[in-house]
Design an enzyme around this catalytic site. Sequence first.
Site: not given
Length: 397
Positions: A84, A124, A157-158, A279, A363, A381
């Site tokens: 993913r 990057g 960095i992926s 439970q 992220e 904002r």
Amino acid sequence: MDFSLSQEQLAVRDVVRKFVDEEILPYIREWDEKQHFEPRVLKRLAELGLMGVCIPEKYGGAGMDYNTLAVVCDELERGDIAFRTAVSVHTGLNSLTLLQWGTEEQKQKYLVPQARGEKIGAFGLTEPNAGSDVAAMRTTAVRDGDSYILNGSKIWISLADVADHFLVFAYTDRSKKHHGITAFIVERGFEGLTTRSIKGKLGIRAGNTGELFFDHVRVPVENRLGEEGEGFKIAMSALDNGRFTVAAGACGCIAACLEASVKYCHERETFGQPIGKHQLVQQMIAKMAANLEISRLLVYRAGWLKNQGLPNTRETSLAKWVACDAAWEAASDAVQIHGAYGYSNEYPVERYLRNAKAPVIYEGTREIHTILQAEYALGYRRDKPLSRRLPAWPFEE
């Protein structure tokens, strides 16, 4: 309001689920143990048309909507976060950013082969001293005639050792702080660019993560994405897309935890009955089920806004924050339900727990998203309009 998936989306879900069941789950324990990234998976994703699932057909993609991308990420993370993450970075952070900000020439040169899966894209932004504080970055780009000279480094960095194209951010004018950051498309073959793998990670061990080093890398002016000083805006819009895919993936993690826990509840007995009858175990199962529904609804709402071409920074941030926290909690509960066996890789839940921690950090940390949501609620904002927006769906061909 229609909360159902379309027939096309259901078909994509079935394709990805079958792929995960047959080509990832039988091997993921070994890949995870060996910290091995299997490039064959990306090739197969490309063959299935999933590396550019929400890129317009005229740019080499499948032309499906943004929620179809969410479905893909959801199902992939049910298998493992590594794959993913690859789609998040390649499609969410890189390709969608090129679609939004790139010139026609840049789209033809870089986006088309990426959407087809012929080339791999990466992103990057993060540096050793610049994570949440983007303005602390030290990488620089100095104009030299018809080129820029890049110096600096990036970390975490992926796809660092796998990608062909990198979307890189650097200062062109440090005195302007955020307004002095510029974005560039850097090719692996550019002289002075080197990469190095990072090993020993807590999770995402089947994924490729590394560092980028820029030693007087000459980047043509035509590889600048947007104008000088637009880099911060470009990075933030890219993160909107990346966070969307991370939130969708977190739903897959919750689903995997629920699936494994329910299965174990029916197999394991204590005090003369299946543990699912207890439970307090039911409470953990109930939380997983509820959080899965909540998280998917938040993700699909953000995707619907993307389809309409509407701003979605606030909604995407909320989906990312809630879903990733819920995935972390689901993984912890899944280990608890499995007891001592959950602490062993004989069962997949210990891998889910290790993997679930990273999205709470990357992220936008949990803390950053908490502040964002508070500032929106307090009225501190407000999002400013961008000069270029991600195109609405259906795409104009």
